[in-house]
Design an enzyme around this catalytic site. Structure first.
Site, short mmCIF file in Angstrom:
data_model
loop_
_atom_site.label_atom_id
_atom_site.label_comp_id
_atom_site.label_asym_id
_atom_site.label_seq_id
_atom_site.Cartn_x
_atom_site.Cartn_y
_atom_site.Cartn_z
N LYS A 181 -112.78 1.57 -16.45
CA LYS A 181 -112.57 2.96 -16.04
C LYS A 181 -111.79 3.07 -14.74
O LYS A 181 -110.86 3.87 -14.62
CB LYS A 181 -113.93 3.68 -15.91
N SER A 182 -112.14 2.22 -13.77
CA SER A 182 -111.44 2.27 -12.48
C SER A 182 -109.95 1.96 -12.64
O SER A 182 -109.09 2.63 -12.07
CB SER A 182 -112.07 1.27 -11.50
N GLY B 144 -115.98 11.86 -10.55
CA GLY B 144 -115.82 11.77 -9.10
C GLY B 144 -114.60 10.94 -8.72
O GLY B 144 -113.93 11.24 -7.72
N SER C 236 -117.05 2.56 0.21
CA SER C 236 -116.58 3.34 -0.93
C SER C 236 -115.14 3.01 -1.26
O SER C 236 -114.22 3.28 -0.46
CB SER C 236 -116.69 4.85 -0.63
N GLN D 261 -113.54 4.54 -3.51
CA GLN D 261 -112.88 5.82 -3.76
C GLN D 261 -112.28 6.40 -2.48
O GLN D 261 -111.14 6.90 -2.49
CB GLN D 261 -113.87 6.80 -4.37
N ASP E 242 -122.32 0.33 -9.58
CA ASP E 242 -122.47 1.12 -10.80
C ASP E 242 -123.40 0.48 -11.81
O ASP E 242 -123.79 1.12 -12.79
CB ASP E 242 -121.11 1.36 -11.45
N LYS F 94 -124.50 9.43 -6.63
CA LYS F 94 -123.70 9.24 -7.84
C LYS F 94 -123.84 10.48 -8.73
O LYS F 94 -124.21 11.56 -8.26
CB LYS F 94 -124.16 7.96 -8.55
N ARG G 255 -129.55 8.14 -8.61
CA ARG G 255 -129.93 7.11 -9.58
C ARG G 255 -131.18 6.35 -9.21
O ARG G 255 -131.82 5.76 -10.07
CB ARG G 255 -128.75 6.16 -9.81
N ARG H 278 -124.81 6.66 -17.06
CA ARG H 278 -125.42 5.35 -16.87
C ARG H 278 -126.95 5.40 -16.96
O ARG H 278 -127.59 4.43 -17.37
CB ARG H 278 -124.96 4.73 -15.56
#
Length: 446
Positions: free
Chosen positions: A27-28, A100, A173, A175, A325, A352, A356, A401
Site C-alpha cells: 500500500k505504501s 491517512g 512517522s 507520513q 501497522d 491510527k 488500536r 486491520r
C-alpha cells in the site's frame, strides 16, 4: 465518501490452512508510485498496484489535479504526469475516504504548488490528527485551515515558491517525513528532514529512482534526509512487491492453526517494514524465506509459514517503527503463545484508523483473552496454543486491520467470533476473504 453498508461476518475455526497465496501490492509503495508518476513528465507504468479503496482515492486525487491515470486490461496502470510544479487546481474537494497516507502525503504536494485543495474523508479519517503535518507545511509557507483539533475537513493553500526548511520529526512517522519531502520537490533550495528513529524508507528509494536529488546520511540527531527542490522527475516502470502488512495476517494464521503450511508469494521484506517477521521468529514461529530477490529496488521473498508453538516475549521496542501497522496481528499471535507477551513502544497505535490498543484489548477480552493495557501497547497472556474461548461479537471500529486481526483469531477459537463490520477490509485488501477460502478457512456473512 459515505461509508458502505456494514458487512457483518462470523468466523469459524479452521481445521488446517494450506496452499499458496499472493497478497496485494504494498500500500505504501502503491500510493507513492501514483504520486511520483503524476509528477514526472511522460508515461510511467505500475505493475502490481494495490487496487484497494485507499490507493484508488490517491489515483482520483491525482486525476483531479491534472494527471492522466488509466488501468489497462493487462492490470498495468499507465500514468502520464504533469511535471513537478504542474499540478492543476482541483475543481472539487478531494475525498480521501479512509486513507491517512493519501491525505498527509497529498497535503505535502499541494503545499508547494500555487493551488488550493480541500481534503475530506470518512468519519474515521476525520477523527485522525493532521497537526503533525500542518506544522511543518505551514513553516514552509502553506496556509492551512483545519477543523477543530487540526482535523478534516481542511483546506491547504499552497505557496509557490515555498520556503525550504530543516525539520526534526517530533513523532516517528514516515507520513510526516514524506509530506515534507514531497513539499520540498517544488521548493527552491534544499529541504531537510531529521529522523531520530528510522521509519519506512519507500519515499527516499522511490524519489531517487525517479531522478530527484536526495541524500540520506547519519547525523548526531539521527538520519538526515535532504532533497533538492525544483526537481525534474523522469517516468519509471515500477513493480510493486506484496504488502508485508497484508502478509502479516497470513503469517499469524498459519502459525496458530495446527497443521498449517502456507506459502505467501512475493512479500516485500524492506528492513524498515519487516519487524513482525523478526518478532514472530523470536516467539518461535517457523518462517522460511524462499527465492530471495530484488523487485523494483525492494527486497522480496516467498515466505513459507508452518504451524509452530509460540512463546511469550518482551517485544523489543526498537522493532516498533518497522511493524507499527502489524501490531493487531502481533496481538493475535500473542493470544496463542505460552506465557505473557509484552508489546509496548507503540504510542502511534492510538491515532491510527482506530485506537488500536483500546479496540484490540476490548476485542480480545470479549473472546476470553487476558490483557493488560499500557499507554503504548498491551501485555497479553496466551493460551499456550489452545483455542481461545471466542463466542463474542466485536466492533471493527471502521478499521481494516482490527477486522482482519479478529478474523485470524477466529480461525483457532472454541466458538465462532463475529465481527460487526468487515467492509473496511476493502480499503487495503479486497481479496482477503477469497484467499481465506482458498486456504481452507470458512466464514458466514450476515
Amino acid at each position: 465518501m459515505a461509508h458502505p453498508e456494514p458487512r457483518p461476518v462470523t468466523v469459524h475455526a479452521a481445521q488446517r490452512l494450506a496452499g499458496r497465496i499472493r497478497v496485494p501490492g504494498d500500500k505504501s509503495i502503491s500510493h507513492r508510485s501514483l504520486m511520483l508518476s503524476a509528477l514526472a513528465v511522460g508515461e510511467s507504468r505500475v505493475e502490481g498496484l494495490l487496487e484497494g479503496e485507499d490507493v484508488l482515492a490517491t489515483a482520483a486525487a491525482m486525476r483531479a489535479m491534472g494527471a492522466t491515470i488509466e488501468r489497462g486490461g493487462d492490470a498495468i496502470w499507465r500514468i502520464n504526469g504533469v511535471g513537478v510544479g504542474g499540478l492543476l487546481q482541483p475543481q472539487a474537494a478531494l475525498d480521501m475516504g479512509n486513507s491517512g497516507t493519501s491525505t498527509r502525503l497529498l497535503m505535502g504536494l499541494v503545499a508547494s504548488h500555487p493551488i488550493t485543495a480541500t481534503f475530506t474523508g470518512d468519519a474515521s479519517l476525520s477523527g485522525r490528527p493532521m497537526k503533525r503535518v500542518i506544522d511543518p507545511l505551514s513553516a514552509m509557507g502553506a496556509d492551512i485551515t483545519a477543523s477543530p483539533g487540526g482535523r478534516l475537513p481542511l483546506m491547504v493553500r499552497g505557496l509557490c515558491p515555498a520556503v525550504p526548511i530543516e525539520y526534526e520529526l517530533p513523532v516517528t512517522s514516515a507520513q510526516v517525513k514524506s509530506a515534507v519531502l514531497l513539499a520540498g520537490l517544488n521548493t527552491p533550495g534544499i529541504t531537510r528532514v531529521i529522523e531520530p528513529v528510522a521509519t519506512r524508507d519507500h519515499s527516499e528509494r522511490m524519489l531517487a529512482g525517479f531522478g530527484a536529488t536526495i541524500t540520506v546520511e547519519p547525523g548526531a540527531r539521527g538520519r538526515i534526509i535532504s532533497i533538492t527542490g525544483e526537481a525534474e522527475l523522469k517516468p519509471q516502470t515500477i513493480v510493486v512487491p506484496g504488502d508485508p502488512s497484508s502478509a502479516a495476517f497470513w503469517m499469524v494464521a498459519a502459525t496458530i492453526v495446527p497443521g498449517s503450511d502456507v506459502v505467501i508469494e512475493n512479500v516485500g521484506l524492506n528492513s524498515t517494514r519487516a519487524g513482525l517477521v523478526t518478532a514472530l521468529r523470536l516467539m518461535g514461529a517457523d518462517i522460511e524465506e524462499l527465492d530471495p530477490r530484488t523487485v523494483g529496488g525492494e527486497p522480496v521473498a516467498d515466505l513459507r509459514v508452518r504451524h509452530a508453538a509460540l512463546s511469550g516475549i518482551e517485544v523489543p521496542h526498537d522493532l516498533a517503527p518497522s511493524m507499527i501497522d502489524e501490531y493487531p496481528a502481533l496481538f493475535v499471535a500473542a493470544a496463542f503463545a505460552q506465557g505473557r507477551t509484552v508489546a509496548r513502544g507503540a504510542d502511534e497505535l492510538r491515532v491510527k484508523e482506530s485506537d488500536r490498543i483500546a479496540v484490540m484489548k476490548a476485542a480480545l477480552e470479549a473472546n476470553g483473552v487476558v490483557t493488560i493495557e499500557h499507554e503504548d501497547g498491551l501485555s497479553i497472556d496466551g493460551t499456550g496454543g489452545d483455542p481461545i474461548p471466542g463466542g463474542a461479537t466485536v466492533a471493527s471500529s471502521l478499521d481494516h486491520r482490527i477486522a482482519m486481526g479478529m478474523v485470524v483469531a477466529g480461525l483457532h477459537a472454541a466458538n465462532p467470533i463475529a465481527i460487526d463490520d468487515a467492509s473496511p477490509v476493502a480499503t487495503s485488501f479486497p481479496t482477503f476473504f477469497d484467499l481465506l477460502a482458498d486456504l481452507g478457512g470458512s466464514v458466514t456473512w450476515g
